[in-house]
Design a protein around this motif. Structure first.
Motif, PDB file in Angstrom:
ATOM      1  N   TRP A  47       4.757   4.247 -15.387  1.00  0.00           N
ATOM      2  CA  TRP A  47       4.526   3.924 -13.974  1.00  0.00           C
ATOM      3  C   TRP A  47       5.253   4.916 -13.082  1.00  0.00           C
ATOM      4  O   TRP A  47       6.442   5.185 -13.282  1.00  0.00           O
ATOM      5  CB  TRP A  47       5.068   2.528 -13.643  1.00  0.00           C
ATOM      6  CG  TRP A  47       4.278   1.394 -14.220  1.00  0.00           C
ATOM      7  CD1 TRP A  47       4.638   0.607 -15.271  1.00  0.00           C
ATOM      8  CD2 TRP A  47       3.020   0.894 -13.766  1.00  0.00           C
ATOM      9  NE1 TRP A  47       3.671  -0.340 -15.504  1.00  0.00           N
ATOM     10  CE2 TRP A  47       2.665  -0.189 -14.589  1.00  0.00           C
ATOM     11  CE3 TRP A  47       2.151   1.274 -12.734  1.00  0.00           C
ATOM     12  CZ2 TRP A  47       1.487  -0.905 -14.418  1.00  0.00           C
ATOM     13  CZ3 TRP A  47       0.977   0.551 -12.563  1.00  0.00           C
ATOM     14  CH2 TRP A  47       0.657  -0.528 -13.410  1.00  0.00           C
ATOM     15  N   TRP A  48       4.541   5.438 -12.113  1.00  0.00           N
ATOM     16  CA  TRP A  48       5.142   6.180 -11.013  1.00  0.00           C
ATOM     17  C   TRP A  48       4.160   6.134  -9.860  1.00  0.00           C
ATOM     18  O   TRP A  48       3.050   5.607 -10.012  1.00  0.00           O
ATOM     19  CB  TRP A  48       5.500   7.610 -11.421  1.00  0.00           C
ATOM     20  CG  TRP A  48       4.369   8.581 -11.519  1.00  0.00           C
ATOM     21  CD1 TRP A  48       3.990   9.506 -10.580  1.00  0.00           C
ATOM     22  CD2 TRP A  48       3.460   8.744 -12.629  1.00  0.00           C
ATOM     23  NE1 TRP A  48       2.904  10.221 -11.048  1.00  0.00           N
ATOM     24  CE2 TRP A  48       2.553   9.777 -12.295  1.00  0.00           C
ATOM     25  CE3 TRP A  48       3.322   8.115 -13.865  1.00  0.00           C
ATOM     26  CZ2 TRP A  48       1.522  10.179 -13.146  1.00  0.00           C
ATOM     27  CZ3 TRP A  48       2.288   8.518 -14.709  1.00  0.00           C
ATOM     28  CH2 TRP A  48       1.416   9.532 -14.358  1.00  0.00           C
ATOM     29  N   THR A  49       4.564   6.653  -8.721  1.00  0.00           N
ATOM     30  CA  THR A  49       3.713   6.565  -7.540  1.00  0.00           C
ATOM     31  C   THR A  49       3.243   7.970  -7.174  1.00  0.00           C
ATOM     32  O   THR A  49       4.046   8.806  -6.743  1.00  0.00           O
ATOM     33  CB  THR A  49       4.473   5.879  -6.385  1.00  0.00           C
ATOM     34  OG1 THR A  49       4.800   4.561  -6.820  1.00  0.00           O
ATOM     35  CG2 THR A  49       3.632   5.822  -5.121  1.00  0.00           C
ATOM     36  N   HIS A  50       1.964   8.218  -7.385  1.00  0.00           N
ATOM     37  CA  HIS A  50       1.402   9.559  -7.174  1.00  0.00           C
ATOM     38  C   HIS A  50       1.635  10.021  -5.739  1.00  0.00           C
ATOM     39  O   HIS A  50       1.972  11.184  -5.515  1.00  0.00           O
ATOM     40  CB  HIS A  50      -0.096   9.582  -7.479  1.00  0.00           C
ATOM     41  CG  HIS A  50      -0.492   8.784  -8.687  1.00  0.00           C
ATOM     42  ND1 HIS A  50      -1.632   8.050  -8.773  1.00  0.00           N
ATOM     43  CD2 HIS A  50       0.168   8.606  -9.867  1.00  0.00           C
ATOM     44  CE1 HIS A  50      -1.697   7.450  -9.954  1.00  0.00           C
ATOM     45  NE2 HIS A  50      -0.611   7.757 -10.632  1.00  0.00           N
ATOM     46  N   ALA A  51       1.429   9.091  -4.806  1.00  0.00           N
ATOM     47  CA  ALA A  51       1.477   9.441  -3.377  1.00  0.00           C
ATOM     48  C   ALA A  51       2.818  10.054  -2.977  1.00  0.00           C
ATOM     49  O   ALA A  51       2.871  10.849  -2.046  1.00  0.00           O
ATOM     50  CB  ALA A  51       1.165   8.218  -2.530  1.00  0.00           C
ATOM     51  N   ILE A  52       3.886   9.671  -3.671  1.00  0.00           N
ATOM     52  CA  ILE A  52       5.218  10.180  -3.309  1.00  0.00           C
ATOM     53  C   ILE A  52       5.855  10.985  -4.454  1.00  0.00           C
ATOM     54  O   ILE A  52       7.026  11.347  -4.385  1.00  0.00           O
ATOM     55  CB  ILE A  52       6.182   9.037  -2.872  1.00  0.00           C
ATOM     56  CG1 ILE A  52       6.340   7.974  -3.970  1.00  0.00           C
ATOM     57  CG2 ILE A  52       5.688   8.407  -1.577  1.00  0.00           C
ATOM     58  CD1 ILE A  52       7.431   6.938  -3.676  1.00  0.00           C
ATOM     59  N   ALA A  77       0.852  -1.200   0.000  1.00  0.00           N
ATOM     60  CA  ALA A  77       0.000   0.000   0.000  1.00  0.00           C
ATOM     61  C   ALA A  77       0.884   1.246   0.000  1.00  0.00           C
ATOM     62  O   ALA A  77       1.871   1.311   0.725  1.00  0.00           O
ATOM     63  CB  ALA A  77      -0.910  -0.009   1.215  1.00  0.00           C
ATOM     64  N   CYS A  78       0.519   2.200  -0.858  1.00  0.00           N
ATOM     65  CA  CYS A  78       1.327   3.410  -0.964  1.00  0.00           C
ATOM     66  C   CYS A  78       0.713   4.558  -0.188  1.00  0.00           C
ATOM     67  O   CYS A  78      -0.467   4.827  -0.311  1.00  0.00           O
ATOM     68  CB  CYS A  78       1.480   3.809  -2.425  1.00  0.00           C
ATOM     69  SG  CYS A  78       3.107   3.387  -2.979  1.00  0.00           S
ATOM     70  N   HIS A  79       1.529   5.201   0.597  1.00  0.00           N
ATOM     71  CA  HIS A  79       1.069   6.385   1.342  1.00  0.00           C
ATOM     72  C   HIS A  79       2.167   7.427   1.203  1.00  0.00           C
ATOM     73  O   HIS A  79       3.259   7.128   0.724  1.00  0.00           O
ATOM     74  CB  HIS A  79       0.808   6.012   2.808  1.00  0.00           C
ATOM     75  CG  HIS A  79       1.918   5.242   3.428  1.00  0.00           C
ATOM     76  ND1 HIS A  79       3.002   5.842   4.028  1.00  0.00           N
ATOM     77  CD2 HIS A  79       2.155   3.896   3.491  1.00  0.00           C
ATOM     78  CE1 HIS A  79       3.828   4.909   4.448  1.00  0.00           C
ATOM     79  NE2 HIS A  79       3.352   3.728   4.130  1.00  0.00           N
ATOM     80  N   GLU A 110      -3.652  -5.028  -8.234  1.00  0.00           N
ATOM     81  CA  GLU A 110      -2.573  -4.640  -7.318  1.00  0.00           C
ATOM     82  C   GLU A 110      -2.839  -3.304  -6.618  1.00  0.00           C
ATOM     83  O   GLU A 110      -2.073  -2.898  -5.748  1.00  0.00           O
ATOM     84  CB  GLU A 110      -1.249  -4.546  -8.078  1.00  0.00           C
ATOM     85  CG  GLU A 110      -0.730  -5.883  -8.585  1.00  0.00           C
ATOM     86  CD  GLU A 110      -0.186  -6.777  -7.466  1.00  0.00           C
ATOM     87  OE1 GLU A 110       0.092  -6.264  -6.361  1.00  0.00           O
ATOM     88  OE2 GLU A 110      -0.060  -7.991  -7.701  1.00  0.00           O
ATOM     89  N   GLY A 111      -3.886  -2.582  -7.040  1.00  0.00           N
ATOM     90  CA  GLY A 111      -4.159  -1.269  -6.443  1.00  0.00           C
ATOM     91  C   GLY A 111      -3.118  -0.223  -6.789  1.00  0.00           C
ATOM     92  O   GLY A 111      -2.919   0.746  -6.061  1.00  0.00           O
ATOM     93  N   HIS A 112      -2.439  -0.429  -7.936  1.00  0.00           N
ATOM     94  CA  HIS A 112      -1.401   0.514  -8.373  1.00  0.00           C
ATOM     95  C   HIS A 112      -1.627   0.751  -9.863  1.00  0.00           C
ATOM     96  O   HIS A 112      -1.768  -0.211 -10.617  1.00  0.00           O
ATOM     97  CB  HIS A 112      -0.017  -0.093  -8.110  1.00  0.00           C
ATOM     98  CG  HIS A 112       1.070   0.931  -8.091  1.00  0.00           C
ATOM     99  ND1 HIS A 112       1.130   1.936  -7.163  1.00  0.00           N
ATOM    100  CD2 HIS A 112       2.161   1.096  -8.887  1.00  0.00           C
ATOM    101  CE1 HIS A 112       2.204   2.686  -7.389  1.00  0.00           C
ATOM    102  NE2 HIS A 112       2.845   2.195  -8.429  1.00  0.00           N
ATOM    103  N   HIS A 113      -1.679   2.004 -10.284  1.00  0.00           N
ATOM    104  CA  HIS A 113      -2.244   2.330 -11.593  1.00  0.00           C
ATOM    105  C   HIS A 113      -1.289   3.143 -12.470  1.00  0.00           C
ATOM    106  O   HIS A 113      -0.687   4.100 -11.999  1.00  0.00           O
ATOM    107  CB  HIS A 113      -3.563   3.090 -11.397  1.00  0.00           C
ATOM    108  CG  HIS A 113      -4.558   2.293 -10.604  1.00  0.00           C
ATOM    109  ND1 HIS A 113      -4.610   2.336  -9.232  1.00  0.00           N
ATOM    110  CD2 HIS A 113      -5.485   1.397 -11.000  1.00  0.00           C
ATOM    111  CE1 HIS A 113      -5.555   1.496  -8.810  1.00  0.00           C
ATOM    112  NE2 HIS A 113      -6.103   0.913  -9.861  1.00  0.00           N
ATOM    113  N   PRO A 114      -1.201   2.783 -13.740  1.00  0.00           N
ATOM    114  CA  PRO A 114      -0.289   3.464 -14.669  1.00  0.00           C
ATOM    115  C   PRO A 114      -1.008   4.553 -15.469  1.00  0.00           C
ATOM    116  O   PRO A 114      -2.237   4.643 -15.464  1.00  0.00           O
ATOM    117  CB  PRO A 114       0.097   2.334 -15.614  1.00  0.00           C
ATOM    118  CG  PRO A 114      -1.178   1.553 -15.756  1.00  0.00           C
ATOM    119  CD  PRO A 114      -1.854   1.627 -14.393  1.00  0.00           C
TER     120      PRO A 114
END
Ligand SMILES: C[C@H](O)[C@H](O)[C@H]1CNC2=NC(N)=NC(=O)C2=N1
Length: 112
Positions: A87-92, A10-12, A70-74
């Motif tokens: 792909w990257w992680t919006h939260a961070i 989970a990304c926070h 996976e709850g992770h979106h491109p």
């Protein structure tokens, strides 16, 4: 363990970005992906080629299903004969290990 066998965590906003050392370990496992810079943020990007639009959009939908699982979106850009996957992680606002896991899973989808 192979990246394709790993699960996204989970990304926070306090999740760790990948370090230079992490990238040195992870990038060789997804060598066809470029690390690009968008407004100072790192992202992973790859363009996949297809013979027509129908196969490009079918691939797009499979990547979308994997993202939901996976709850992770491109970001997905579907065009005639090609799909650009980012792909990257919006939260961070940057790259997390999850992005490398999803890049590997995207390669696996493309290979099937
Ligand atoms: C609540 C939900 O899980 C989060 O908003 C997820 C959804 N998918 C995501 N996808 C990506 N790429 N980055 C995120 O930070 C992110 N956050």
């Amino acid at each position: 363990m192979q990246l394709t066998e790993q699960k996204c965590t989970a990304c926070h906003k306090d999740a760790p970005r990948v370090t230079k050392e992490d990238i040195a370990e992870l990038h060789p496992q997804v060598p066809d992906w470029q690390i690009i810079d968008v407004d100072g943020q790192s992202r992973l990007e790859r363009i996949y080629k297809f013979p027509d639009f129908v196969s490009a959009i079918a691939f797009t939908n499979k990547v979308g299903e994997a993202a939901e699982a996976e709850g992770h979106h491109p970001a997905l850009l579907t065009e005639w004969g090609k799909v650009t996957v980012t792909w990257w992680t919006h939260a961070i606002s940057g790259l997390h290990r999850n992005d490398f896991i999803m890049a590997a899973k995207t390669d696996q989808i493309a290979a099937t």
